[in-house]
Write a protein that holds these residues in place. Structure first.
Motif, short mmCIF file in Angstrom:
data_model
loop_
_atom_site.label_atom_id
_atom_site.label_comp_id
_atom_site.label_asym_id
_atom_site.label_seq_id
_atom_site.Cartn_x
_atom_site.Cartn_y
_atom_site.Cartn_z
N UNK A 46 0.82 -1.21 0.00
CA UNK A 46 0.00 0.00 0.00
C UNK A 46 0.86 1.27 0.00
N UNK A 47 2.17 1.11 -0.20
CA UNK A 47 3.06 2.26 -0.29
C UNK A 47 4.32 1.83 -1.04
N UNK A 48 5.07 2.80 -1.54
CA UNK A 48 6.27 2.53 -2.31
C UNK A 48 7.47 3.26 -1.70
N UNK A 49 8.66 2.71 -1.94
CA UNK A 49 9.89 3.37 -1.51
C UNK A 49 10.98 3.11 -2.54
N UNK A 50 11.76 4.13 -2.83
CA UNK A 50 12.93 4.00 -3.69
C UNK A 50 14.15 4.32 -2.83
N UNK A 113 14.03 7.25 -14.10
CA UNK A 113 13.71 5.99 -14.77
C UNK A 113 13.48 4.87 -13.77
N UNK A 114 14.25 4.85 -12.68
CA UNK A 114 14.05 3.83 -11.65
C UNK A 114 12.69 3.98 -10.98
N UNK A 115 12.29 5.22 -10.71
CA UNK A 115 10.98 5.47 -10.09
C UNK A 115 9.86 5.02 -11.03
N UNK A 116 9.97 5.36 -12.30
CA UNK A 116 8.95 4.95 -13.27
C UNK A 116 8.89 3.43 -13.39
N UNK A 117 10.05 2.77 -13.32
CA UNK A 117 10.07 1.31 -13.36
C UNK A 117 9.40 0.73 -12.12
N UNK A 118 9.62 1.36 -10.97
CA UNK A 118 8.98 0.91 -9.73
C UNK A 118 7.48 1.07 -9.81
N UNK A 119 7.02 2.21 -10.30
CA UNK A 119 5.57 2.43 -10.41
C UNK A 119 4.95 1.48 -11.44
N UNK A 120 5.66 1.26 -12.54
CA UNK A 120 5.15 0.34 -13.56
C UNK A 120 4.99 -1.06 -13.00
N UNK A 181 7.08 11.81 -9.18
CA UNK A 181 7.19 12.71 -8.02
C UNK A 181 7.41 11.92 -6.74
N UNK A 182 8.33 12.42 -5.91
CA UNK A 182 8.57 11.84 -4.59
C UNK A 182 7.71 12.60 -3.58
N UNK A 183 6.91 11.88 -2.81
CA UNK A 183 5.99 12.52 -1.88
C UNK A 183 6.65 12.92 -0.57
N UNK A 184 7.69 12.22 -0.17
CA UNK A 184 8.39 12.53 1.07
C UNK A 184 9.80 11.97 0.99
N UNK A 185 10.68 12.48 1.83
CA UNK A 185 12.09 12.14 1.75
C UNK A 185 12.63 11.69 3.09
N UNK A 186 13.48 10.66 3.04
CA UNK A 186 14.29 10.25 4.19
C UNK A 186 15.73 10.44 3.77
#
Length: 378
Positions: A46-50, A113-120, A181-186
């Motif tokens: 229910x959530x994603x992280x890169x 590109x990594x984020x788009x691959x993760x979302x895909x 888009x990144x919603x939050x950052x660590x």
């Protein structure tokens, strides 16, 4: 500031932890040069992280954290690394990367590109092109060391874009935000200055400055190790890798004797346990050369465009954690003060029994803080 103290230090191995899936993504003209290591079930998450670390780490350093996020935080976590830092021998050894390394803009493109691959993969893990895509899940960027740089550059460049508005045949309209888009950052142990026009910068109270000796020591130490790594990269690239190896060993030995090493024994042990090929490490120093070159040639603002804290910390909250067991801190004091005082949905955590690699020396504390942060955001 919240300071966490503990007497237990743990170094976690990664040999027994392997990703559940891998996905290739483009890097320059090579469509499969990048590799995203995935942890978790895309149909249940229910959530994603890169996640992306820095010098001299590849994917593996973040395997334990990504695995726990998948199992205990119901997260689909994708681990990438700085372009050129991975070694997937025999099919793609580290020597297959360009000898000149990559530009910082290419870093940002790789992250996108990594984020788009993760979302895909999250929307279509079986590559069946479903007609009803899943709602866009909350995406957290977790970055350490050099990984912080493309993380912030990408975040701010996306935020500066104008969202598009789509109107249906029924007259309903919706705003389409960039899927990368990144919603939050660590951010882990490295921080950069805020933008000079940050709206909250003039209202913060910066703690008392350290002594002049400490300021000079930090400046000298920072310049010493950065210039050394840049010289080692240039020597191995243009003269001889064996000469560079001597330069590398003698240089860091001298810094240690002079007390100018940025880290302490805790971090030294973590680096030694990586058992990296020294020639590979010298190649991985290419961003230090790029940084110094941009300063000398006056192209820093262009090369690092967007490299600052988000202007709207309420919209893009930041969790910053750092270790205190180091000779110098890798953050400006006013950046920490800004995150402490004008970061309503984030926080700053300092760890006394941790150094630069705090997520390795204090894995439990880091995981608990990250889990709390990513599950508390709406």
């Amino acid at each position: 500031m919240t300071t966490t103290t503990t007497t237990t230090t743990t170094t976690m191995g990664t040999d027994s932890i392997q990703p559940d899936h891998t996905v290739a993504y483009p890097l320059g003209s090579d469509e499969k040069a990048g590799c995203l290591m995935l942890f978790g079930n895309p149909e249940r998450a229910d959530k994603l992280a890169i996640l992306c670390a820095g010098f001299p780490n590849d994917h593996a350093c973040f395997y334990p954290l990504a695995s726990r996020l998948a199992k205990e935080a119901n997260c689909l976590a994708g681990v990438m690394c700085i372009p050129g830092y991975d070694d997937r021998s025999p099919e793609r050894p580290w020597t297959s990367h360009p000898k000149n390394g990559y530009t910082f803009d290419e870093w940002v493109h790789a992250l996108r590109e990594a984020i788009l691959a993760l979302r895909q993969y999250s929307n279509d893990p079986k590559n069946q092109q479903p007609q009803q895509p899943r709602p866009q899940l909350l995406l957290t960027g977790i970055f350490h060391d050099w990984g912080v740089i493309p993380g912030l550059m990408h975040t701010n460049r996306v935020l500066l874009q104008t969202p598009t508005t789509t109107t249906t045949s029924d007259g309903d309209s919706s705003t389409n935000h960039d899927p990368a888009r990144l919603d939050q950052l660590v951010l882990l142990d490295v921080l950069v200055d805020p933008h000079p026009n940050h709206p909250g910068l003039h209202d913060i109270i910066v703690p008392k400055q350290p002594s002049l000796f400490r300021q000079v020591y930090k400046t000298v130490t920072t310049l010493a190790y950065r210039i050394l790594l840049a010289k080692v990269y240039v020597t191995q690239r243009y003269i001889s890798k064996h000469v560079a190896l001597l330069q590398f060993g003698f240089g860091f030995g001298l810094l240690g004797l002079l007390g100018l090493s940025p880290g302490r024994a805790m971090d030294d042990k973590i680096v030694q346990d990586l058992h990296l090929n020294p020639f590979r490490v010298m190649y991985m120093a290419y961003p230090y050369y790029g940084l110094i070159k941009s300063r000398v040639w006056g192209t820093f603002q262009r090369d690092f465009y967007g490299c600052h804290l988000p202007l709207d910390l309420k919209a893009t909250p930041v969790l910053y954690m750092y270790g205190l067991n180091k000779n110098i801190m890798f953050h400006p004091d006013r950046a920490v003060a800004l995150l402490e005082q004008a970061n309503p949905r984030g926080k700053v955590i300092a760890m006394e029994q941790a150094g630069h690699w705090l997520y390795i020396s204090q894995p439990e504390l880091c995981f608990q803080a990250i889990q709390e942060f990513i599950t508390s955001q709406k």
